[in-house]
Design a protein around this motif. Structure first.
Motif, PDB file in Angstrom:
ATOM      1  N   HIS A 172       0.839  -1.198   0.000  1.00 39.56           N
ATOM      2  CA  HIS A 172       0.000   0.000   0.000  1.00 39.56           C
ATOM      3  C   HIS A 172       0.878   1.254   0.000  1.00 39.56           C
ATOM      4  N   ALA A 173       0.453   2.269  -0.722  1.00 45.15           N
ATOM      5  CA  ALA A 173       1.186   3.535  -0.755  1.00 45.15           C
ATOM      6  C   ALA A 173       0.200   4.677  -0.939  1.00 45.15           C
ATOM      7  N   VAL A 174       0.557   5.839  -0.408  1.00 49.49           N
ATOM      8  CA  VAL A 174      -0.215   7.066  -0.583  1.00 49.49           C
ATOM      9  C   VAL A 174       0.660   8.055  -1.331  1.00 49.49           C
ATOM     10  N   GLY A 175       0.175   8.534  -2.478  1.00 52.35           N
ATOM     11  CA  GLY A 175       0.950   9.430  -3.317  1.00 52.35           C
ATOM     12  C   GLY A 175       1.026  10.836  -2.774  1.00 52.35           C
ATOM     13  N   GLU A 176       1.797  11.655  -3.464  1.00 50.15           N
ATOM     14  CA  GLU A 176       1.952  13.051  -3.060  1.00 50.15           C
ATOM     15  C   GLU A 176       0.641  13.820  -3.133  1.00 50.15           C
ATOM     16  N   ASP A 177      -0.312  13.289  -3.894  1.00 49.01           N
ATOM     17  CA  ASP A 177      -1.626  13.925  -4.007  1.00 49.01           C
ATOM     18  C   ASP A 177      -2.652  13.344  -3.034  1.00 49.01           C
ATOM     19  N   GLY A 178      -2.214  12.464  -2.136  1.00 43.89           N
ATOM     20  CA  GLY A 178      -3.115  11.873  -1.154  1.00 43.89           C
ATOM     21  C   GLY A 178      -3.892  10.672  -1.647  1.00 43.89           C
ATOM     22  N   LYS A 179      -3.722  10.283  -2.916  1.00 44.20           N
ATOM     23  CA  LYS A 179      -4.423   9.133  -3.472  1.00 44.20           C
ATOM     24  C   LYS A 179      -3.737   7.836  -3.041  1.00 44.20           C
ATOM     25  N   ARG A 180      -4.552   6.773  -2.941  1.00 47.63           N
ATOM     26  CA  ARG A 180      -4.066   5.495  -2.458  1.00 47.63           C
ATOM     27  C   ARG A 180      -3.848   4.518  -3.613  1.00 47.63           C
ATOM     28  N   TYR A 181      -2.816   3.677  -3.453  1.00 48.67           N
ATOM     29  CA  TYR A 181      -2.459   2.709  -4.493  1.00 48.67           C
ATOM     30  C   TYR A 181      -2.036   1.399  -3.855  1.00 48.67           C
TER      31      TYR A 181
ATOM     32  N   VAL B 119       6.867  -5.111 -11.372  1.00 50.91           N
ATOM     33  CA  VAL B 119       6.074  -4.443 -10.349  1.00 50.91           C
ATOM     34  C   VAL B 119       4.915  -3.728 -11.038  1.00 50.91           C
ATOM     35  N   ARG B 120       3.668  -3.992 -10.570  1.00 47.90           N
ATOM     36  CA  ARG B 120       2.471  -3.405 -11.137  1.00 47.90           C
ATOM     37  C   ARG B 120       1.737  -2.606 -10.061  1.00 47.90           C
ATOM     38  N   ARG B 121       0.815  -1.748 -10.528  1.00 48.40           N
ATOM     39  CA  ARG B 121       0.124  -0.866  -9.599  1.00 48.40           C
ATOM     40  C   ARG B 121      -1.326  -0.697 -10.026  1.00 48.40           C
ATOM     41  N   ILE B 122      -2.192  -0.509  -9.010  1.00 53.22           N
ATOM     42  CA  ILE B 122      -3.579  -0.184  -9.277  1.00 53.22           C
ATOM     43  C   ILE B 122      -4.033   0.855  -8.267  1.00 53.22           C
ATOM     44  N   ALA B 123      -4.825   1.817  -8.706  1.00 52.15           N
ATOM     45  CA  ALA B 123      -5.345   2.851  -7.815  1.00 52.15           C
ATOM     46  C   ALA B 123      -6.482   2.293  -6.964  1.00 52.15           C
ATOM     47  N   LEU B 124      -6.601   2.836  -5.746  1.00 54.18           N
ATOM     48  CA  LEU B 124      -7.662   2.448  -4.835  1.00 54.18           C
ATOM     49  C   LEU B 124      -8.637   3.598  -4.627  1.00 54.18           C
ATOM     50  N   ALA B 125      -9.854   3.238  -4.288  1.00 53.94           N
ATOM     51  CA  ALA B 125     -10.810   4.248  -3.863  1.00 53.94           C
ATOM     52  C   ALA B 125     -10.341   4.871  -2.556  1.00 53.94           C
ATOM     53  N   ASP B 126     -10.902   6.025  -2.225  1.00 56.16           N
ATOM     54  CA  ASP B 126     -10.445   6.737  -1.034  1.00 56.16           C
ATOM     55  C   ASP B 126     -10.609   5.919   0.239  1.00 56.16           C
ATOM     56  N   ASP B 127     -11.621   5.037   0.286  1.00 55.25           N
ATOM     57  CA  ASP B 127     -11.814   4.223   1.483  1.00 55.25           C
ATOM     58  C   ASP B 127     -10.961   2.961   1.491  1.00 55.25           C
ATOM     59  N   GLY B 128     -10.203   2.724   0.407  1.00 57.17           N
ATOM     60  CA  GLY B 128      -9.311   1.574   0.343  1.00 57.17           C
ATOM     61  C   GLY B 128      -9.988   0.243   0.172  1.00 57.17           C
ATOM     62  N   LEU B 129     -11.297   0.244  -0.109  1.00 56.75           N
ATOM     63  CA  LEU B 129     -12.060  -0.999  -0.160  1.00 56.75           C
ATOM     64  C   LEU B 129     -12.503  -1.372  -1.561  1.00 56.75           C
ATOM     65  N   ALA B 130     -11.996  -0.671  -2.565  1.00 58.95           N
ATOM     66  CA  ALA B 130     -12.305  -0.981  -3.961  1.00 58.95           C
ATOM     67  C   ALA B 130     -11.208  -0.385  -4.821  1.00 58.95           C
ATOM     68  N   THR B 131     -11.080  -0.873  -6.035  1.00 56.68           N
ATOM     69  CA  THR B 131     -10.107  -0.296  -6.957  1.00 56.68           C
ATOM     70  C   THR B 131     -10.728   0.904  -7.672  1.00 56.68           C
ATOM     71  N   ALA B 132      -9.849   1.749  -8.218  1.00 52.55           N
ATOM     72  CA  ALA B 132     -10.311   2.970  -8.897  1.00 52.55           C
ATOM     73  C   ALA B 132      -9.514   3.200 -10.166  1.00 52.55           C
ATOM     74  N   GLY B 133      -9.204   2.120 -10.856  1.00 50.09           N
ATOM     75  CA  GLY B 133      -8.439   2.239 -12.081  1.00 50.09           C
ATOM     76  C   GLY B 133      -8.046   0.874 -12.595  1.00 50.09           C
ATOM     77  N   LYS B 134      -7.171   0.864 -13.568  1.00 50.66           N
ATOM     78  CA  LYS B 134      -6.718  -0.375 -14.175  1.00 50.66           C
ATOM     79  C   LYS B 134      -5.322  -0.736 -13.666  1.00 50.66           C
ATOM     80  N   LEU B 135      -5.042  -2.030 -13.712  1.00 47.24           N
ATOM     81  CA  LEU B 135      -3.721  -2.521 -13.352  1.00 47.24           C
ATOM     82  C   LEU B 135      -2.719  -2.107 -14.415  1.00 47.24           C
ATOM     83  N   GLU B 136      -1.570  -1.548 -13.990  1.00 48.38           N
ATOM     84  CA  GLU B 136      -0.573  -1.083 -14.947  1.00 48.38           C
ATOM     85  C   GLU B 136       0.835  -1.425 -14.476  1.00 48.38           C
ATOM     86  N   HIS B 137       1.705  -1.680 -15.432  1.00 49.83           N
ATOM     87  CA  HIS B 137       3.110  -1.923 -15.126  1.00 49.83           C
ATOM     88  C   HIS B 137       3.799  -0.578 -14.918  1.00 49.83           C
ATOM     89  N   VAL B 138       4.555  -0.439 -13.806  1.00 52.61           N
ATOM     90  CA  VAL B 138       5.115   0.882 -13.486  1.00 52.61           C
ATOM     91  C   VAL B 138       6.630   0.882 -13.296  1.00 52.61           C
TER      92      VAL B 138
END
Length: 543
Positions: free
Chosen positions: A176-185, A191-210
Motif C-alpha cells: 500500500h502507498a499514498v501518493g503526493e496527491d493523497g491518493k491510495r495505491y 512491479v504493477r500498480r492499481i489505484a484504490l478508492a479513497d476508502d481503500g475498499l475498492a479499486t479505482a483504475g486499471k492494473l498497470e506496469h510501473v
C-alpha cells in the motif's frame, strides 16, 4: 515469496473455538519447565525465554536474530506512534493473520488473530494505517487462483471486518502507498500498480506496469527472477520502493533485497547503485535466502529493515523474521549494516521492552482458543469439531487417519524441543502426536482403543501396527537437530521409547513445496472423538 504461492472477521461477542486470546497457556502450564528453561538462559550465546524458547533480546543491550523464531515469513510491519505491529503469512492455518506487538523492534508478542474466515492459502500481506483505520491487504487463493482481499478495523485488536474481494486477479504481494496527491495505491509483484478508492475498499483504475525491477548478473546462483514483495515508504522528497528478486527458496543465495526511488509515486523509478542491499552470498552464512523486506524507523530515530530468511541447516523451521540496521548515505540512499547476521548487534535506540514470545503449553482450562493453535487446511465449519470440556479440548474425528484429518498445529521456533500431550480416544477415533509439514510430509504415532499406529515418510507404516489396550495415553516427542524420538506411557510415569527414531531435515519447501514449516500437530481421525489435555512444550538447549 515466489510466484504463485500455493501454499475475516472477529465479530464482537463471537464465542467458542475462534474466540481468540492469549489465555491458551496459563501459568500452571508453564511452571513445570521454569527451572530447566532458566538453566539454559545463556547456552550457546543465546537467551531463552518462556518455556525455554529462543529469545532475541540478550539482556545486555544487544540482540541476536531471529527476532521472531519459527515460521513467520513475509513480515509486514507498521509503526503506529510508539507501537509497532507486525503480521506474517499464515497460509492454510486458521485462525490466521496473527498480529504481533512490540515497542523496541526486538521483543514481540502476539495480541490477536485478524482472520478466521478461511480464504484458502493466505500470504505476503501488507498491514497499514490510513486516516485512523487499520487495513490488511491479503493475497489469497480461495478457489485455487490468486486474488487480493482487504480486511479493516478501527482497533488493531479487532473486531476485524469480513474480507472484501478487490477483484484483482493474478496478482500477489500487495504494498500500500499514498501518493503526493493523497491518493491510495496498491503495488504488486511485477512491479504493477492499481489505484484504490479513497476508502481503500475498492479499486479505482486499471492494473498497470510501473517499474522494471533491477536485474542481478546472469551468473548468480538463484531460483528465478521473480520480482515481488514491493513495500513503499516516503522519507524527505523521495518515495522508496523496496522489493525482492531471486526467488524465496531454491539455492541459499537466491532471495535478495533491492531498492529504487522516485520523487513521485508515478515515477520514473531509479535503481539504487548499491543493489542488492541484502543478499546471502554463501551457503556458509547462518541465514539463507534473505529477502521480502520492509524498512522502518526505529523508536529512537535510527532505521531498520525487517525481512525473512531460512536458518542454515534448519529449513524445517520455515522462514524466520530477521532485523538488520540500515544507515543513510549522503546521496539519499541507505545501506544494510548487519553483515551476515552471525553476531549479536546493539538493539535499536530508545523504545521499551515489552513482553516477548508466548507460551505454547496449554492446560485447556479456558474456553478460549489460544493464538498458538490453528487447524491445517480447515473446512468452512472446522470450528464445530472442537469443544472445551473441563481441562480438556474434545475434537471430533475427521478423515480416516493422520493423512486427511486437518490436524491442530502450532508453530515452533526452537532447533531442539520437546512436546507432550495426554490423549483419550472414544467412539472408534484415532488420535496422536505428529510433526507435521503438510499432507505430503509428516511423521508421528497415533492410537485407537485397540492399537498403536506409526507414521513416517508421510504414510502409515502398517507393518509396525501394535495391538494394545488404550484408554488414555501420554505421548511425547523430542526433536533434537532434526532427529525425532517418540515416547508413550499409559500412566504418565513409565515411558516406552518408540523403536523408530526419525530424521526429518528434508521436511521443507525445497522438497515438498508449500512454503510451510514443520509444526507440532495433534490429530483426531475417524468417527469418534479425541479428548486432549495437558499439552506441554519446552525448548531445549543444544545438546
Amino acid at each position: 515469496m515466489s510466484t504463485p504461492k500455493q501454499a475475516g472477521s472477529r465479530q464482537a461477542g463471537r464465542r467458542g473455538l475462534f474466540k481468540l486470546a492469549l489465555a491458551g497457556a496459563g501459568a500452571a502450564a508453564a511452571a513445570p519447565f521454569a527451572a530447566s528453561a532458566a538453566g539454559a538462559e545463556q547456552a550457546a550465546g543465546a537467551a531463552y525465554g518462556i518455556e525455554g524458547q529462543r529469545k532475541a533480546d540478550l539482556g545486555n543491550g544487544t540482540f541476536i536474530n531471529p527476532i521472531v523464531s519459527g515460521d513467520h515469513p513475509d513480515p509486514t510491519i507498521l509503526k503506529d506512534g510508539d507501537d509497532y505491529y507486525m503480521t506474517f503469512s499464515s497460509f492454510f492455518s486458521y485462525p490466521g493473520v496473527v498480529i504481533w506487538h512490540s515497542r523496541d523492534l526486538v521483543n514481540w508478542a502476539p495480541i490477536c488473530a485478524a482472520l478466521t474466515k478461511p480464504l484458502g492459502s493466505v500470504w505476503a500481506m501488507d498491514l497499514v494505517k490510513h486516516e485512523g483505520r487499520y487495513y490488511i491487504y491479503i493475497p489469497a487463493s480461495p478457489n485455487g487462483e490468486s486474488a487480493i482481499f482487504v480486511i479493516y478495523a478501527d482497533d488493531i485488536r479487532g473486531p476485524w471486518s469480513e474480507p472484501v474481494d478487490l477483484k484483482i486477479a493474478g496478482c500477489i504481494d500487495p504494498g500500500h502507498a499514498v501518493g503526493e496527491d493523497g491518493k491510495r495505491y496498491l503495488f504488486m509483484n511485477g512491479v504493477r500498480r492499481i489505484a484504490l478508492a479513497d476508502d481503500g475498499l475498492a479499486t479505482a483504475g486499471k492494473l498497470e506496469h510501473v517499474y522494471d525491477p533491477w536485474r542481478y548478473p546472469e551468473d548468480w546462483v538463484v531460483e528465478m527472477f521473480a520480482p515481488e514483495g514491493p513495500k513503499l515508504f516516503r522519507r524527505g522528497k523521495w518515495f522508496y520502493l523496496v522489493s525482492a528478486v531471486g526467488g524465496t527458496s531454491g539455492p541459499p543465495t537466491s532471495h535478495m533485497v533491492t531498492v529504487a526511488r522516485s520523487a513521485s509515486i508515478h515515477g520514473p523509478w531509479q535503481n539504487c547503485p548499491h543493489n542488492p542491499i541484502v543478499r546471502t552470498q554463501s551457503a556458509d552464512e547462518p541465514w539463507w535466502s534473505r529477502g521480502h523486506a520492509t524498512v522502518i524507523e526505529g523508536p529512537g530515530g535510527d532505521w531498520w529493515m525487517v525481512y525473512h530468511g531460512y536458518e542454515n541447516g534448519f529449513r524445517t523451521l520455515g522462514r524466520q523474521t530477521l532485523l538488520e540496521p540500515v544507515e543513510w548515505t549522503t546521496d539519499g540512499w541507505f545501506r544494510a549494516r548487519g553483515g551476515t547476521l552471525a553476531k549479536p548487534m546493539p538493539k535499536p535506540k530508545g523504545g521499551r521492552a515489552c513482553p516477548s514470545g508466548h507460551a505454547l503449553s496449554d492446560d485447556f482450562s479456558s474456553d478460549r482458543f489460544g493464538v498458538q493453535w490453528s487447524f491445517f487446511a480447515p473446512g468452512p465449519n472446522e470450528a464445530q469439531r472442537a469443544r472445551y470440556d473441563g481441562n480438556s479440548l474434545v475434537i471430533q474425528g475427521k478423515g480416516a487417519s493422520a493423512a486427511d484429518c486437518s490436524p491442530l498445529t502450532c508453530i515452533v521456533g526452537d532447533r531442539d524441543y520437546e512436546a507432550s500431550v495426554v490423549l483419550e480416544m472414544s467412539g472408534g477415533a484415532q488420535g496422536g502426536l505428529l510433526l507435521y509439514y503438510s499432507q505430503r510430509a509428516y511423521c508421528g504415532i497415533g492410537f485407537s482403543a485397540e492399537q498403536m499406529f506409526t507414521y513416517h515418510c508421510s504414510e502409515e507404516q502398517g507393518w509396525m501396527r501394535e495391538k494394545m489396550d488404550v484408554k488414555a495415553v501420554h505421548v511425547k516427542v523430542a526433536n533434537r537437530a532434526n532427529i525425532v524420538t517418540f515416547h508413550y506411557s499409559h500412566d504418565g510415569k513409565k515411558w516406552i521409547k518408540h523403536p523408530w527414531q526419525m530424521e526429518v531435515s528434508g521436511f521443507h519447501h525445497n522438497v515438498f513445496g508449500g512454503f510451510l514449516s514443520l509444526k507440532v500437530g495433534i490429530y483426531s481421525a475417524g468417527k469418534g472423538q479425541v479428548r486432549i489435555s495437558q499439552f506441554r512444550y519446552r525448548g531445549l538447549p543444544p545438546a
